[in-house]
Design an enzyme around this catalytic site. Structure first.
Site, mmCIF file in Angstrom:
data_model
loop_
_atom_site.group_PDB
_atom_site.id
_atom_site.type_symbol
_atom_site.label_atom_id
_atom_site.label_comp_id
_atom_site.label_asym_id
_atom_site.label_seq_id
_atom_site.Cartn_x
_atom_site.Cartn_y
_atom_site.Cartn_z
ATOM 1 N N SER A 1 0.824 -1.215 0.000
ATOM 2 C CA SER A 1 0.000 0.000 0.000
ATOM 3 C C SER A 1 0.858 1.265 0.000
ATOM 4 O O SER A 1 1.975 1.272 0.523
ATOM 5 C CB SER A 1 -0.908 -0.002 1.221
ATOM 6 O OG SER A 1 -0.155 -0.146 2.395
ATOM 7 N N GLN B 1 1.749 4.514 1.591
ATOM 8 C CA GLN B 1 1.603 4.768 3.018
ATOM 9 C C GLN B 1 2.497 5.886 3.495
ATOM 10 O O GLN B 1 3.394 6.351 2.784
ATOM 11 C CB GLN B 1 1.946 3.497 3.792
ATOM 12 C CG GLN B 1 3.316 2.934 3.451
ATOM 13 C CD GLN B 1 3.533 1.570 4.093
ATOM 14 O OE1 GLN B 1 4.325 1.443 4.995
ATOM 15 N NE2 GLN B 1 2.825 0.558 3.630
ATOM 16 N N HIS C 1 4.208 7.203 7.490
ATOM 17 C CA HIS C 1 4.307 6.884 8.909
ATOM 18 C C HIS C 1 4.321 8.170 9.717
ATOM 19 O O HIS C 1 5.009 9.114 9.355
ATOM 20 C CB HIS C 1 5.568 6.063 9.187
ATOM 21 C CG HIS C 1 5.653 4.828 8.347
ATOM 22 N ND1 HIS C 1 4.712 3.842 8.422
ATOM 23 C CD2 HIS C 1 6.525 4.446 7.396
ATOM 24 C CE1 HIS C 1 5.021 2.897 7.554
ATOM 25 N NE2 HIS C 1 6.109 3.234 6.910
ATOM 26 N N LYS D 1 7.741 5.253 13.116
ATOM 27 C CA LYS D 1 8.245 4.117 12.337
ATOM 28 C C LYS D 1 9.071 4.565 11.132
ATOM 29 O O LYS D 1 8.709 4.272 9.991
ATOM 30 C CB LYS D 1 7.074 3.234 11.881
ATOM 31 C CG LYS D 1 7.477 1.926 11.215
ATOM 32 C CD LYS D 1 6.231 1.156 10.784
ATOM 33 C CE LYS D 1 6.555 -0.133 10.055
ATOM 34 N NZ LYS D 1 6.654 0.040 8.604
ATOM 35 N N GLU E 1 11.925 4.104 8.474
ATOM 36 C CA GLU E 1 12.443 2.825 8.000
ATOM 37 C C GLU E 1 13.450 3.008 6.878
ATOM 38 O O GLU E 1 13.464 4.033 6.192
ATOM 39 C CB GLU E 1 11.289 1.909 7.557
ATOM 40 C CG GLU E 1 10.487 2.470 6.401
ATOM 41 C CD GLU E 1 9.139 1.771 6.202
ATOM 42 O OE1 GLU E 1 8.642 1.121 7.134
ATOM 43 O OE2 GLU E 1 8.578 1.897 5.122
ATOM 44 N N HIS F 1 5.209 6.797 0.557
ATOM 45 C CA HIS F 1 6.017 5.800 -0.155
ATOM 46 C C HIS F 1 5.229 4.512 -0.364
ATOM 47 O O HIS F 1 4.210 4.278 0.285
ATOM 48 C CB HIS F 1 7.306 5.497 0.611
ATOM 49 C CG HIS F 1 7.078 4.974 1.999
ATOM 50 N ND1 HIS F 1 6.802 5.798 3.059
ATOM 51 C CD2 HIS F 1 7.055 3.709 2.506
ATOM 52 C CE1 HIS F 1 6.636 5.071 4.153
ATOM 53 N NE2 HIS F 1 6.776 3.797 3.848
ATOM 54 N N ARG G 1 -2.596 4.548 5.584
ATOM 55 C CA ARG G 1 -2.614 4.075 4.189
ATOM 56 C C ARG G 1 -3.379 5.008 3.261
ATOM 57 O O ARG G 1 -4.355 5.635 3.653
ATOM 58 C CB ARG G 1 -3.224 2.676 4.126
ATOM 59 C CG ARG G 1 -2.363 1.657 4.809
ATOM 60 C CD ARG G 1 -2.888 0.233 4.653
ATOM 61 N NE ARG G 1 -1.924 -0.716 5.197
ATOM 62 C CZ ARG G 1 -1.831 -1.009 6.481
ATOM 63 N NH1 ARG G 1 -2.645 -0.472 7.350
ATOM 64 N NH2 ARG G 1 -0.920 -1.853 6.896
ATOM 65 N N LYS H 1 -7.226 -2.537 2.672
ATOM 66 C CA LYS H 1 -7.360 -2.122 4.074
ATOM 67 C C LYS H 1 -7.901 -0.698 4.183
ATOM 68 O O LYS H 1 -7.978 0.030 3.201
ATOM 69 C CB LYS H 1 -6.000 -2.198 4.765
ATOM 70 C CG LYS H 1 -5.504 -3.621 4.973
ATOM 71 C CD LYS H 1 -4.238 -3.611 5.791
ATOM 72 C CE LYS H 1 -3.634 -5.000 5.892
ATOM 73 N NZ LYS H 1 -2.280 -4.971 6.395
HETATM 74 ZN ZN LIG Z 1 6.576 2.141 5.206
#
Ligand SMILES: [Zn+2]
Length: 397
Positions: A94, A96, A98, A121, A123, A248, A267, A273
């Protein structure tokens, strides 16, 4: 000590032995049985409650093992601050974003059922095979030109809104992206149908990816984000860092991923979802920058560790080392964090030894948890072939 990662079988994963997760598992454990019809999407290495690693031999959960002696195992922390993963992607994940720490705490307090973590989060993704992703907004001029070029998008978003990108920068882009995300299904369908006809025989990267996404997620508004977000192709070893608020999506390929120990995702598309459009639109960073600026570069650790490259993101929770020792070198020293670390071997063989640990043969697919008590220096000897491993640890560089 050797640990066993937790495998996830999400629908978007590569199937059976196509999956890098399976390839690694089979290399590390001859008894591993693969189901060719099943997707193997992720391998989790760490103590996150949703997918804990186990200690090989005893089967004990890594989290329980750590909790018994936090001082000696993770240098007095309460849990591992990071989660380390391998991802193997057949079908886009998806789109998304954060939240940052403050937003994560707010979302968790307000909607604990949807946002189960109060942690941020950020990453990092490091490609293991050719890897395709969407990452951050394109430069504003590029978005403007793309939207103006396609009459279908002009119609959907309104030319006056598109002009705002030229005159109002980030505010203009926010207006256009909001208009896109709030468009009704019928208008989105019409726009996508027009683009599908136009892209039918087009073999540009944009058109090819657009068609692929349509196949996997028919008429999903996320496919139109392709015109807003940078499309990035990573070669093996190349990396992107996703800070909070940067939109991203991972589209295809295999990668190593490391993140703060959290599962917080807002999302925006390419998913069955829940899409939290309001929170998403309020949270995004609408600055644009070119795709090549999104590449995240590692640094050589120091003169004594010239085969160790560190990916050091601007957050404390994690860093990833890539250790690549050429086969002509017979022995080499690697480091361990005072808070412990996790190593995944992706190629070659070597013997490993340190204080308070028995020597251990490393080979492709092996996952090692190094407690803090084994000390800051670990010795590799009897190195065979080019030895390559990735090591996740706290970022105290
Ligand atoms: Zn991510």
């Amino acid at each position: 000590m050797e640990i066993i990662g937790d495998i996830k079988n999400y629908d978007w994963g590569k199937l059976g032995s196509e999956s890098e997760v399976v390839k690694l598992m089979q290399s590390g454990d001859e008894t591993f049985i693969v189901d060719e019809a099943k997707p193997y999407s992720e391998l989790w290495m760490g103590d996150h409650v949703s997918g804990q690693s186990k200690i090989k031999g005893t089967g004990e959960m890594l989290g329980e093992f750590i909790q018994r002696d936090c001082d000696n195992i993770i240098g007095g922390q309460s849990k591992l601050p990071f989660l380390f993963k391998v991802l193997s992607i057949r079908k886009a994940l998806s789109i998304q974003v954060h939240p940052n720490k403050t937003e994560a705490e707010l979302l968790h307090a307000k909607y604990p059922d949807i946002y189960k973590d109060a942690n941020h989060k950020p990453e990092i993704a490091i490609a293991l095979t050719p890897f395709l992703a969407l990452c951050g907004f394109r430069p504003h001029s590029e978005i403007y030109n793309l939207l103006k070029f396609h009459t279908e998008l002009c119609e959907l978003l309104d030319v006056d809104n598109i002009e705002l990108i030229n005159t109002n920068g980030t505010e203009g882009l926010k207006t256009c992206y909001t208009k896109l995300m709030k468009s009704n299904d019928e208008n989105i369908r019409k726009c996508i149908n027009g683009l599908m006809i136009k892209f039918e025989n087009d073999d540009s990267k944009l058109a090819v990816v657009f068609r692929q996404i349509q196949k996997d997620f028919p008429y999903d508004v996320g496919s139109l984000s392709l015109f807003f977000l940078n499309l990035i192709e990573l070669h093996p070893g190349e990396s992107i860092f996703l800070a909070a608020k940067v939109p991203h999506a991972y589209l295809s390929g295999d990668c190593i991923e490391c993140m703060s120990c959290s599962d917080n995702v807002v999302r925006a598309g390419l998913t069955p979802k829940f899409k939290d459009v309001e929170n998403l639109l309020g949270m995004l960073i609408y600055d644009g920058s070119p795709a090549k600026e999104k590449l995240f570069q590692p640094e050589i650790l120091d003169r004594n560790h010239k085969f160790t490259w560190i990916f050091k993101p601007p957050v404390k929770d994690f860093a990833v080392a890539k250790i690549h020792v050429p086969s002509i070198i017979n022995s080499y020293e690697i480091i361990n964090s005072k808070f412990g670390s996790i190593i995944l071997v992706v190629s070659g063989e070597a013997e490993m030894c340190g204080t308070e640990m028995e020597s251990f043969m490393l080979k492709r697919g092996k996952i090692i948890f190094l407690p803090s008590k084994v000390g800051p220096v670990i010795k590799l000897s009897n190195i065979n072939h080019d030895f390559i491993c990735y090591q996740a640890m706290y970022n105290d560089f």
